[in-house]
Write a protein that holds these residues in place. Structure first.
Motif, PDB file in Angstrom:
ATOM      1  N   HIS A  64       0.821  -1.208   0.000  1.00 14.96           N
ATOM      2  CA  HIS A  64       0.000   0.000   0.000  1.00 14.96           C
ATOM      3  C   HIS A  64       0.859   1.264   0.000  1.00 14.96           C
ATOM      4  N   ILE A  65       2.182   1.099  -0.054  1.00 12.29           N
ATOM      5  CA  ILE A  65       3.098   2.237  -0.126  1.00 12.29           C
ATOM      6  C   ILE A  65       3.942   2.076  -1.388  1.00 12.29           C
ATOM      7  N   ARG A 109       7.048   2.163  -3.826  1.00  7.59           N
ATOM      8  CA  ARG A 109       8.456   1.918  -3.519  1.00  7.59           C
ATOM      9  C   ARG A 109       9.250   3.216  -3.440  1.00  7.59           C
ATOM     10  N   ARG A 110       8.915   4.192  -4.264  1.00  8.49           N
ATOM     11  CA  ARG A 110       9.623   5.476  -4.205  1.00  8.49           C
ATOM     12  C   ARG A 110       9.361   6.181  -2.871  1.00  8.49           C
ATOM     13  N   ASP A 111       8.126   6.128  -2.404  1.00  7.83           N
ATOM     14  CA  ASP A 111       7.816   6.736  -1.108  1.00  7.83           C
ATOM     15  C   ASP A 111       8.577   6.029   0.012  1.00  7.83           C
ATOM     16  N   SER A 112       8.646   4.702  -0.052  1.00  9.45           N
ATOM     17  CA  SER A 112       9.409   3.954   0.952  1.00  9.45           C
ATOM     18  C   SER A 112      10.869   4.394   0.948  1.00  9.45           C
ATOM     19  N   MET A 113      11.441   4.524  -0.239  1.00 12.46           N
ATOM     20  CA  MET A 113      12.839   4.937  -0.354  1.00 12.46           C
ATOM     21  C   MET A 113      13.019   6.354   0.200  1.00 12.46           C
ATOM     22  N   LYS A 130       7.004   2.015  11.907  1.00  8.90           N
ATOM     23  CA  LYS A 130       7.314   0.578  11.877  1.00  8.90           C
ATOM     24  C   LYS A 130       7.224   0.037  10.461  1.00  8.90           C
ATOM     25  N   THR A 131       6.295   0.536   9.681  1.00 10.17           N
ATOM     26  CA  THR A 131       6.160   0.119   8.289  1.00 10.17           C
ATOM     27  C   THR A 131       7.397   0.511   7.495  1.00 10.17           C
TER      28      THR A 131
END
Length: 133
Positions: free
Chosen positions: A33-34, A36-40, A64-65
């Motif tokens: 739900h996120i 990959r660019r936002d996670s990075m 935590k996510t």
């Protein structure tokens, strides 16, 4: 995508280099739900900005996510592989061999006495002087 942008966010050019190196989410199970660019970007916010995982801005997903993504990518060797791939790209762009033939290790030396300073030396002398008398 988040509503705000941060100075630690990847530029389009940076993301163009990083995106092919990040594996796609595994099929099956719960869908990601996120993006990959936002996670990075969220991981870079912690690492570049020196922020604690628990102090991520409120418009980021739960800390935590984000941490779980970082940890999973670390265990899979993604960060090391990404570093190797980007280093090779930079070296090739400079007309050099992609794999370095040598490395330099630098260290800092701090002078100290062999025994740990004048106080230790003084104590040692006193104890030996007492045994002599």
């Amino acid at each position: 995508m988040r509503a705000r942008t941060y100075s630690t966010d990847t530029s389009d050019a940076e993301w163009g280099l990083l995106e092919p190196l990040i594996p796609a989410p595994k099929p099956g199970g719960r869908p990601a739900h996120i993006a990959r660019r936002d996670s990075m970007d969220e991981i870079f916010s912690v690492k570049r900005g020196g922020v604690s995982w628990r102090l991520l801005p409120v418009d980021f997903p739960h800390w935590k996510t984000v941490y779980d993504s970082f940890r999973q990518w670390k265990q899979s060797g993604l960060w090391e592989g990404m570093n190797d791939a980007l280093r090779a790209q930079v070296r090739e762009a400079e007309g050099r061999n992609a794999v370095p033939s040598a490395g330099i290790v630098d260290s800092r030396s701090v002078k100290t006495s062999q025994k740990g300073g004048s106080e230790v030396t003084t104590v040692a002398r006193k104890s030996t002087d007492e045994h002599i008398i």
